[in-house]
Scaffold this motif. Structure first.
Motif, PDB file in Angstrom:
ATOM      1  N   THR A 199      20.018  -5.839  22.192  1.00  0.00           N
ATOM      2  CA  THR A 199      21.421  -6.048  22.553  1.00  0.00           C
ATOM      3  C   THR A 199      21.552  -6.622  23.964  1.00  0.00           C
ATOM      4  OG1 THR A 199      22.080  -4.213  21.143  1.00  0.00           O
ATOM      5  CG2 THR A 199      23.669  -4.941  22.792  1.00  0.00           C
ATOM      6  N   GLY A 200      22.305  -7.693  24.085  1.00  0.00           N
ATOM      7  CA  GLY A 200      22.517  -8.322  25.378  1.00  0.00           C
ATOM      8  C   GLY A 200      21.484  -9.374  25.737  1.00  0.00           C
ATOM      9  N   LYS A 201      20.451  -9.512  24.900  1.00  0.00           N
ATOM     10  CA  LYS A 201      19.400 -10.504  25.147  1.00  0.00           C
ATOM     11  C   LYS A 201      19.393 -11.531  24.036  1.00  0.00           C
ATOM     12  CE  LYS A 201      17.780  -8.151  28.705  1.00  0.00           C
ATOM     13  NZ  LYS A 201      17.834  -8.680  30.094  1.00  0.00           N
ATOM     14  N   LYS A 202      18.661 -12.613  24.252  1.00  0.00           N
ATOM     15  CA  LYS A 202      18.556 -13.635  23.225  1.00  0.00           C
ATOM     16  C   LYS A 202      17.466 -13.270  22.219  1.00  0.00           C
ATOM     17  CE  LYS A 202      15.242 -16.553  25.712  1.00  0.00           C
ATOM     18  NZ  LYS A 202      14.974 -17.911  26.259  1.00  0.00           N
ATOM     19  N   ARG A 203      17.513 -13.902  21.068  1.00  0.00           N
ATOM     20  CA  ARG A 203      16.461 -13.726  20.071  1.00  0.00           C
ATOM     21  C   ARG A 203      15.155 -14.280  20.622  1.00  0.00           C
ATOM     22  NH1 ARG A 203      16.850 -15.882  13.777  1.00  0.00           N
ATOM     23  NH2 ARG A 203      14.617 -15.804  13.291  1.00  0.00           N
ATOM     24  N   MET A 204      14.053 -13.560  20.396  1.00  0.00           N
ATOM     25  CA  MET A 204      12.765 -13.993  20.947  1.00  0.00           C
ATOM     26  C   MET A 204      11.618 -13.535  20.062  1.00  0.00           C
ATOM     27  SD  MET A 204      12.489 -11.305  24.155  1.00  0.00           S
ATOM     28  CE  MET A 204      14.238 -11.400  24.555  1.00  0.00           C
ATOM     29  N   ASN A 205      10.442 -14.125  20.298  1.00  0.00           N
ATOM     30  CA  ASN A 205       9.263 -13.646  19.569  1.00  0.00           C
ATOM     31  C   ASN A 205       8.736 -12.388  20.244  1.00  0.00           C
ATOM     32  OD1 ASN A 205       7.289 -14.358  21.645  1.00  0.00           O
ATOM     33  ND2 ASN A 205       7.578 -16.494  21.005  1.00  0.00           N
ATOM     34  N   SER A 206       7.903 -11.655  19.545  1.00  0.00           N
ATOM     35  CA  SER A 206       7.470 -10.345  20.030  1.00  0.00           C
ATOM     36  C   SER A 206       6.633 -10.450  21.305  1.00  0.00           C
ATOM     37  CB  SER A 206       6.678  -9.608  18.941  1.00  0.00           C
ATOM     38  OG  SER A 206       5.586 -10.387  18.505  1.00  0.00           O
ATOM     39  N   ARG A 207       5.857 -11.512  21.444  1.00  0.00           N
ATOM     40  CA  ARG A 207       5.025 -11.650  22.646  1.00  0.00           C
ATOM     41  C   ARG A 207       5.902 -11.771  23.893  1.00  0.00           C
ATOM     42  NH1 ARG A 207      -0.319 -12.937  23.402  1.00  0.00           N
ATOM     43  NH2 ARG A 207      -0.840 -13.688  25.497  1.00  0.00           N
ATOM     44  N   ASP A 208       6.933 -12.614  23.821  1.00  0.00           N
ATOM     45  CA  ASP A 208       7.840 -12.762  24.959  1.00  0.00           C
ATOM     46  C   ASP A 208       8.549 -11.443  25.246  1.00  0.00           C
ATOM     47  OD1 ASP A 208       7.124 -15.395  25.234  1.00  0.00           O
ATOM     48  OD2 ASP A 208       8.868 -16.190  24.181  1.00  0.00           O
ATOM     49  N   PHE A 209       8.909 -10.749  24.197  1.00  0.00           N
ATOM     50  CA  PHE A 209       9.577  -9.459  24.370  1.00  0.00           C
ATOM     51  C   PHE A 209       8.659  -8.470  25.094  1.00  0.00           C
ATOM     52  CE2 PHE A 209      10.069  -5.138  22.582  1.00  0.00           C
ATOM     53  CZ  PHE A 209      11.311  -4.817  23.128  1.00  0.00           C
ATOM     54  N   LEU A 210       7.411  -8.378  24.659  1.00  0.00           N
ATOM     55  CA  LEU A 210       6.480  -7.425  25.259  1.00  0.00           C
ATOM     56  C   LEU A 210       6.144  -7.790  26.700  1.00  0.00           C
ATOM     57  CD1 LEU A 210       4.121  -6.867  22.190  1.00  0.00           C
ATOM     58  CD2 LEU A 210       5.734  -5.219  23.172  1.00  0.00           C
ATOM     59  N   ASN A 211       6.168  -9.066  27.019  1.00  0.00           N
ATOM     60  CA  ASN A 211       5.931  -9.485  28.401  1.00  0.00           C
ATOM     61  C   ASN A 211       6.980  -8.932  29.354  1.00  0.00           C
ATOM     62  OD1 ASN A 211       3.532 -10.967  28.543  1.00  0.00           O
ATOM     63  ND2 ASN A 211       4.508 -12.788  27.664  1.00  0.00           N
ATOM     64  N   GLY A 212       8.210  -8.774  28.844  1.00  0.00           N
ATOM     65  CA  GLY A 212       9.287  -8.340  29.716  1.00  0.00           C
ATOM     66  C   GLY A 212       9.728  -6.915  29.512  1.00  0.00           C
ATOM     67  N   PHE A 213       9.159  -6.234  28.512  1.00  0.00           N
ATOM     68  CA  PHE A 213       9.580  -4.869  28.210  1.00  0.00           C
ATOM     69  C   PHE A 213       8.341  -3.988  28.121  1.00  0.00           C
ATOM     70  CE2 PHE A 213      11.405  -1.379  25.788  1.00  0.00           C
ATOM     71  CZ  PHE A 213      12.703  -1.297  26.278  1.00  0.00           C
ATOM     72  N   LYS A 214       7.975  -3.407  29.235  1.00  0.00           N
ATOM     73  CA  LYS A 214       6.704  -2.689  29.326  1.00  0.00           C
ATOM     74  C   LYS A 214       6.757  -1.272  28.760  1.00  0.00           C
ATOM     75  CE  LYS A 214       4.966  -6.213  31.532  1.00  0.00           C
ATOM     76  NZ  LYS A 214       4.007  -7.118  30.857  1.00  0.00           N
ATOM     77  N   LYS A 215       7.967  -0.751  28.542  1.00  0.00           N
ATOM     78  CA  LYS A 215       8.083   0.646  28.118  1.00  0.00           C
ATOM     79  C   LYS A 215       8.236   0.830  26.619  1.00  0.00           C
ATOM     80  CE  LYS A 215      10.283   2.305  32.389  1.00  0.00           C
ATOM     81  NZ  LYS A 215      11.489   3.027  32.940  1.00  0.00           N
ATOM     82  N   ILE A 216       8.004  -0.200  25.834  1.00  0.00           N
ATOM     83  CA  ILE A 216       8.310  -0.138  24.403  1.00  0.00           C
ATOM     84  C   ILE A 216       7.563   0.988  23.694  1.00  0.00           C
ATOM     85  CG2 ILE A 216       6.569  -1.849  23.773  1.00  0.00           C
ATOM     86  CD1 ILE A 216      10.033  -1.236  22.153  1.00  0.00           C
TER      87      ILE A 216
END
Length: 332
Positions: free
Chosen positions: A309-326
């Motif tokens: 929510t609040g972010k653009k659609r992205m692939n999982s690699r890009d997501f994991l690069n910016g979200f370290k607490k997943i």
């Protein structure tokens, strides 16, 4: 045989899916005397801008009169429709019609339905066919009668569903196939001087893989609650559910973690794996080498494309690069 130019057709439809059929009718020089579509829809932050339906836009570009009744039983609309002296009405992705409308033309009213009737009667047949893991679907033309999607069938056309196809792929394929079957059905009506062979839906049970009404799947309207992912099921079921609602409206799941704000994650694309869950509860999130996984009841499901929510659609690699607490989160 009736000449093409003498057959007066009223076309009824609203979304992009219907435009393909209307376009085919115009390009092949059928005599479309008017289009009936939904009223313009308020859009924008303050709902102060009116957006015309795709069918209206296309019709106006080609000089076809457009009718936009709020109520299909409105006396003024019914009288205007009657004055058009249509021989046939063609319906694609529209709304339920009252008998005073569908019974008006001398050759009747037929509908193009995006499924192999009698399977998947209802508002969202394309979504539900993919959600249920079907390997084929198709389009059907049938004459309208008193009940929804139950009329006598004129034609079927089948369409294969690849294992990794999402609903957008199937939608595009059926949109083109719908235009083909509509023109084919009209040609049969022309060749028969207004008469065309049609059969009751109960005679098509074997063709659609059913023995009785109890074996039929239905296709109810999709709501936001419909789109929430249930991780308490096998990976294939979850995979099919996600692709059956991708890209629109998109499935979603709630992410929770101790001392963290709950997040909502939309998931658009997944890949099945044969990696055992290893005792992890369904909904458990893990990542390895920039690959994101969520546990189901049997295997890990790899998440390929998502949106927080609040972010653009992205692939999982890009997501994991910016979200370290997943890895601290799990899906509810």
């Amino acid at each position: 045989m009736i000449k093409k130019e003498d057959l007066r057709i009223v076309f009824m439809g609203t979304p992009e899916f219907a435009v393909a059929t209307l376009k085919a009718l115009i390009e092949q020089e059928y005599n479309v005397v008017a289009v009936v579509t939904q009223p313009d829809k308020p859009v924008g932050r303050h709902q102060d801008t009116l957006q015309a339906p795709p069918v209206k836009v296309f019709a106006q570009e080609h000089g076809i009169p457009v009718l936009q009744p709020v109520k299909m039983k409105d006396e003024n609309f019914v009288e205007l429709l009657r004055s058009l002296n249509a021989d046939l009405q063609v319906v694609v992705a529209f709304r339920m019609l009252p008998e005073v409308v569908w019974a008006m033309p001398r050759f009747g009213t037929f509908n193009v339905h995006a499924a192999l009737l009698p399977q998947y009667r209802g508002a969202a047949p394309i979504n539900w066919a993919v959600i249920n893991g079907e390997t084929r679907t198709g389009v059907t033309t049938f004459f309208l009668d008193h009940d929804i999607d139950t009329g006598r069938i004129i034609e079927h056309r089948t369409f294969p569903i690849p294992d990794d196809a999402d609903v957008e792929y199937v939608y595009d394929g059926l949109m083109a196939l719908g235009a083909e079957i509509a023109t084919s059905t009209i040609n049969k009506i022309l060749e028969g001087d207004g008469c065309v062979k049609s059969i009751p839906q109960e005679e098509c049970m074997e063709f659609v893989g059913a023995k009785s009404e109890a074996d039929l799947h239905h296709a109810p309207k999709i709501f936001k609650e419909t789109c929430e992912i249930n991780w308490q099921q096998p990976a294939k079921k979850v995979h099919d559910f996600i692709r059956g609602l991708s890209p629109y409206p998109g499935t979603w799941t709630s992410l929770s973690a101790p001392d963290e704000k709950e997040l909502v994650m939309k998931i658009f694309k997944t890949r099945k794996t044969e990696i055992p869950v290893g005792g992890h509860a369904p909904g458990t999130i893990s990542e390895e080498n920039f690959r994101l996984f969520i546990a189901t009841t049997d295997f890990l499901l790899e998440i390929l494309e998502l949106q927080i929510t609040g972010k653009k659609r992205m692939n999982s690699r890009d997501f994991l690069n910016g979200f370290k607490k997943i890895s601290h989160y799990s899906c509810k």
